[in-house]
Design an enzyme around this catalytic site. Sequence first.
Site, PDB file in Angstrom:
ATOM      1  N   ARG A  67       0.882  -1.179   0.000  1.00  0.00           N
ATOM      2  CA  ARG A  67       0.000   0.000   0.000  1.00  0.00           C
ATOM      3  C   ARG A  67       0.910   1.216   0.000  1.00  0.00           C
ATOM      4  O   ARG A  67       1.777   1.352   0.884  1.00  0.00           O
ATOM      5  CB  ARG A  67      -0.924  -0.005   1.214  1.00  0.00           C
ATOM      6  CG  ARG A  67      -1.629   1.327   1.414  1.00  0.00           C
ATOM      7  CD  ARG A  67      -2.760   1.279   2.428  1.00  0.00           C
ATOM      8  NE  ARG A  67      -3.926   0.623   1.870  1.00  0.00           N
ATOM      9  CZ  ARG A  67      -5.177   0.816   2.308  1.00  0.00           C
ATOM     10  NH1 ARG A  67      -5.415   1.650   3.315  1.00  0.00           N
ATOM     11  NH2 ARG A  67      -6.186   0.176   1.749  1.00  0.00           N
TER      12      ARG A  67
ATOM     13  N   HIS B 174      -7.351   1.039  -6.622  1.00  0.00           N
ATOM     14  CA  HIS B 174      -7.553   0.161  -5.462  1.00  0.00           C
ATOM     15  C   HIS B 174      -8.242  -1.119  -5.951  1.00  0.00           C
ATOM     16  O   HIS B 174      -9.397  -1.386  -5.630  1.00  0.00           O
ATOM     17  CB  HIS B 174      -8.412   0.892  -4.427  1.00  0.00           C
ATOM     18  CG  HIS B 174      -8.410   0.274  -3.057  1.00  0.00           C
ATOM     19  ND1 HIS B 174      -7.624  -0.800  -2.702  1.00  0.00           N
ATOM     20  CD2 HIS B 174      -9.131   0.588  -1.943  1.00  0.00           C
ATOM     21  CE1 HIS B 174      -7.846  -1.116  -1.434  1.00  0.00           C
ATOM     22  NE2 HIS B 174      -8.762  -0.297  -0.958  1.00  0.00           N
TER      23      HIS B 174
ATOM     24  N   GLN C  27     -10.167  -3.669  -3.659  1.00  0.00           N
ATOM     25  CA  GLN C  27     -11.493  -3.213  -3.240  1.00  0.00           C
ATOM     26  C   GLN C  27     -12.548  -3.644  -4.260  1.00  0.00           C
ATOM     27  O   GLN C  27     -13.647  -4.067  -3.902  1.00  0.00           O
ATOM     28  CB  GLN C  27     -11.496  -1.680  -3.099  1.00  0.00           C
ATOM     29  CG  GLN C  27     -12.815  -1.122  -2.608  1.00  0.00           C
ATOM     30  CD  GLN C  27     -13.121  -1.550  -1.183  1.00  0.00           C
ATOM     31  OE1 GLN C  27     -12.271  -1.452  -0.321  1.00  0.00           O
ATOM     32  NE2 GLN C  27     -14.335  -2.032  -0.940  1.00  0.00           N
TER      33      GLN C  27
ATOM     34  N   ASP D 209     -17.253   7.567  -1.804  1.00  0.00           N
ATOM     35  CA  ASP D 209     -16.035   7.365  -0.999  1.00  0.00           C
ATOM     36  C   ASP D 209     -15.762   8.687  -0.296  1.00  0.00           C
ATOM     37  O   ASP D 209     -16.366   9.731  -0.620  1.00  0.00           O
ATOM     38  CB  ASP D 209     -14.876   6.961  -1.936  1.00  0.00           C
ATOM     39  CG  ASP D 209     -13.586   6.600  -1.192  1.00  0.00           C
ATOM     40  OD1 ASP D 209     -13.630   6.399   0.041  1.00  0.00           O
ATOM     41  OD2 ASP D 209     -12.531   6.534  -1.856  1.00  0.00           O
TER      42      ASP D 209
ATOM     43  N   CYS E  31     -16.425   1.930   0.174  1.00  0.00           N
ATOM     44  CA  CYS E  31     -15.295   1.052   0.533  1.00  0.00           C
ATOM     45  C   CYS E  31     -14.949   1.130   2.012  1.00  0.00           C
ATOM     46  O   CYS E  31     -14.289   0.233   2.537  1.00  0.00           O
ATOM     47  CB  CYS E  31     -14.082   1.413  -0.316  1.00  0.00           C
ATOM     48  SG  CYS E  31     -13.500   3.108  -0.077  1.00  0.00           S
TER      49      CYS E  31
ATOM     50  N   ARG F 175     -13.676  -8.470   1.284  1.00  0.00           N
ATOM     51  CA  ARG F 175     -12.239  -8.244   1.086  1.00  0.00           C
ATOM     52  C   ARG F 175     -11.479  -9.530   1.441  1.00  0.00           C
ATOM     53  O   ARG F 175     -10.551  -9.920   0.753  1.00  0.00           O
ATOM     54  CB  ARG F 175     -11.748  -7.087   1.977  1.00  0.00           C
ATOM     55  CG  ARG F 175     -12.367  -5.722   1.689  1.00  0.00           C
ATOM     56  CD  ARG F 175     -11.947  -5.187   0.338  1.00  0.00           C
ATOM     57  NE  ARG F 175     -10.512  -5.119   0.189  1.00  0.00           N
ATOM     58  CZ  ARG F 175      -9.729  -4.114   0.621  1.00  0.00           C
ATOM     59  NH1 ARG F 175     -10.282  -3.068   1.189  1.00  0.00           N
ATOM     60  NH2 ARG F 175      -8.420  -4.139   0.439  1.00  0.00           N
TER      61      ARG F 175
HETATM   62  N1   CP Z   1     -11.405   0.004   2.084  1.00  0.00           N
HETATM   63  C1   CP Z   1     -10.132  -0.046   2.540  1.00  0.00           C
HETATM   64  O1   CP Z   1      -9.176  -0.309   1.796  1.00  0.00           O
HETATM   65  O2   CP Z   1     -10.017   0.197   3.857  1.00  0.00           O
HETATM   66  P1   CP Z   1      -8.661   0.367   4.700  1.00  0.00           P
HETATM   67  O3   CP Z   1      -8.062   1.698   4.293  1.00  0.00           O
HETATM   68  O4   CP Z   1      -9.114   0.338   6.124  1.00  0.00           O
HETATM   69  O5   CP Z   1      -7.721  -0.742   4.375  1.00  0.00           O
HETATM   70  N1  NVA Z   2      -9.947   7.001  -1.404  1.00  0.00           N
HETATM   71  C1  NVA Z   2      -9.600   6.512  -0.100  1.00  0.00           C
HETATM   72  C2  NVA Z   2      -9.834   5.044  -0.027  1.00  0.00           C
HETATM   73  C3  NVA Z   2      -9.551   4.429   1.316  1.00  0.00           C
HETATM   74  C4  NVA Z   2      -9.763   2.957   1.330  1.00  0.00           C
HETATM   75  C5  NVA Z   2      -8.157   6.844   0.211  1.00  0.00           C
HETATM   76  O1  NVA Z   2      -7.304   6.710  -0.692  1.00  0.00           O
HETATM   77  O2  NVA Z   2      -7.858   7.257   1.323  1.00  0.00           O
END
Ligand code: CP
Ligand code: NVA
Length: 303
Positions: free
Chosen positions: A104, A131, A134, A219, A259, A287
């Site tokens: 990540r 992502h 997701q 989101d 998400c 997930r």
């Molecule tokens: N939806 C998602 O990826 O959540 P987190 O940021 O908690 O991993």
């Molecule tokens: N768009 C959000 C998604 C989190 C899962 C971010 O990047 O923070």
Amino acid sequence: MGLRHFLSLNDLSASELKRVIDRAMVLKADSCEGRTCNAMQGKVAVLIFEKNSTRTRISFECGIVQLGGNAVFMGPAESHLSRGESVEDTARVISRMANLIIMRTGAHERIEKMACSAEVPVINGLTDFNHPCQLLADLQTYIEYRGQIAGITAAWLGDGNNVCHSWMNAARILDFQLNIATPPGFRPNQELREQCQSNVFITDDPFEAAKNAQVVITDTWASMGQENEQSERNSVFKPYCVNSSLMRHAHKDALFMHCLPAYRGREVMAEVIDGPQSVVFSEAENRLHAQKALMEFLLNVNG
Ligand code: CP
Ligand code: NVA
């Protein structure tokens, strides 16, 4: 064929994507009925996270253990990446010890560098650009509730961000319509819009996007790394809040997806996210199942 990674939904063909989702459903049923799968017996996965996470970390760690493997987690402050060691050297080191990397990070180029130098499969656990994990869970969730996704109309409201980009890829690969409503300065990536133009319609008007949609998705308005833009974004995005009046413009059986993490009173009102059309906790649960299917797939195709 070279090493297969999962940096984008585009790394799977349509039939592979359907196969992974079908397998996720089988693994979910197996897990409910107490049947186990040892696809990661003796394998180690390393999670390199340069941003916060609740769902992604927990679902990968639980999934790896449930498949008989072991997980090593390195958070934003723990590895030498935050002190300037290169992504390439990190990839080479992990590849000498582990079987899978889940990363990540911010800039998408960092995960591309990781994949270029890794000798084991790399999975994208979120970048600023997309992502895809997701979407595996979201597609599984929609199909579980409604049977099939091809040909439907979905509506995305809010920021044209990483999760929106992965929904665009999904619309192109699985052939459904995605209506996106964002403020003019917050449109999704132009190159991706061109690639997905047969399946994606973009407007400023949230009600136009939501009209007759079978699923309404949103989101957070300020993604990780954009915290200092929060108050400006709160005012620009205000018309894109998913409330019950907006949901009434969608199909009467429309689902609501997010998400998570969600911010009630901003991008979505509590009456919607905590209401009967919301499937957000099924998305979160899926997930786990979808990523187990993905890890099994990548370990199989890479031999
Ligand atoms: N939806 C998602 O990826 O959540 P987190 O940021 O908690 O991993
Ligand atoms: N768009 C959000 C998604 C989190 C899962 C971010 O990047 O923070």
